[in-house]
Design a protein around this motif. Structure first.
Motif, PDB file in Angstrom:
ATOM      1  N   ALA A  25       0.848  -1.181   0.000  1.00  0.00           N
ATOM      2  CA  ALA A  25       0.000   0.000   0.000  1.00  0.00           C
ATOM      3  C   ALA A  25       0.889   1.238   0.000  1.00  0.00           C
ATOM      4  N   ARG A  63      -4.193   0.476  -1.122  1.00  0.00           N
ATOM      5  CA  ARG A  63      -3.369  -0.617  -1.625  1.00  0.00           C
ATOM      6  C   ARG A  63      -2.851  -0.335  -3.034  1.00  0.00           C
ATOM      7  N   TYR A 161      -1.175  -4.349   6.094  1.00  0.00           N
ATOM      8  CA  TYR A 161      -0.642  -3.565   4.983  1.00  0.00           C
ATOM      9  C   TYR A 161       0.838  -3.278   5.212  1.00  0.00           C
TER      10      TYR A 161
END
Length: 246
Positions: A25, A63, A161
């Motif tokens: 991300a 993302r 992430y």
């Protein structure tokens, strides 16, 4: 009375929590000089029904999508120190893909483009974000963004992430704040007013690091990014040395 063996209840083995692999991300911290003289930052609140960090104030970002791995059609010259740091952490991935994602997500969530007047690409861009740049006579200035931090969500999170945070010049933002509705209460805010908002620890850390670099006026890539990760759910930011490139 002791139960017969057939009735003995054994303690079940602890459930194994599946390891969630972090997805790539990118986020963009935009700072500018405010009308009252102090710095302002662009932030919004995630929707209350969001599955990840609901009702939390965040920077624009998200993302890295498959489209972000394709060239924009514009010149994509990252600052040397920035490109080196991105390659070091992910040698098999194209460094520009993270900045493409940050610029795209910022446009989708805020309606703003970060660029400067420049030539159009030689061919019609495939992605909408780059067509918007071309239509407005703008070109993204990849070399103008600093790479300030890489943050990895805790292992126990149901969504994880591996986020690269970049710092950009908010004064260069083109357009009117609108966006797709993913971020509510979206606005430029004085940095000193951020203490009263609902922020998570990584956001506080990234904002402080971005503000430190912004105040010093360092060129992009002069310093290496920091790494913000969790060890047993305890935040462990780690300072890196200088990039020394560029």
């Amino acid at each position: 009375m002791q139960k017969p063996a057939s009735e003995t209840v054994e303690n079940p083995a602890p459930a194994t929590v599946p390891l969630v692999r972090p997805v790539d991300a990118a986020g963009l911290v935009l700072l500018r000089q405010g009308a009252r003289g102090g710095p302002e930052v662009l932030m919004g609140r995630r929707h209350g029904k969001a599955k990840f960090l609901p009702d939390i104030y965040v920077f624009p970002g998200g993302r890295v999508d498959p489209q972000d791995r394709l060239p924009s059609g514009f010149a994509e010259h990252l600052a040397p120190g920035v490109e080196t740091a991105l390659r070091r952490a992910a040698p098999r991935k194209r460094p520009a893909s993270y900045l493409r994602a940050a610029l795209r997500e910022t446009f989708e969530e805020t309606g703003l483009l970060l660029g400067a007047p420049g030539p159009k690409p030689a061919h019609e861009p495939a992605a909408e974000i780059w067509r918007q740049f071309a239509a407005r006579g703008l070109a993204p200035r990849f070399e103008g963004f600093d790479y300030i931090c890489r943050a990895i969500t805790p292992r126990g999170s149901h969504r994880r992430y591996n986020t690269r945070f970049f710092l950009g010049d908010g004064a260069a933002a083109e357009g009117t704040i609108a966006g797709d509705g993913e971020l509510e209460d979206l606005a430029w805010r004085p940095v000193e007013a951020m203490a009263g908002l609902n922020l998570v620890d990584v956001t506080e850390y990234v904002l402080a690091e971005a503000l430190r670099r912004w105040r010093r006026g360092h060129r992009p890539g002069l310093e290496s990014p920091t790494l913000f990760r969790y060890i047993k759910d305890i935040a462990k930011p780690r300072q890196a040395g200088t990039a020394g490139a560029g």
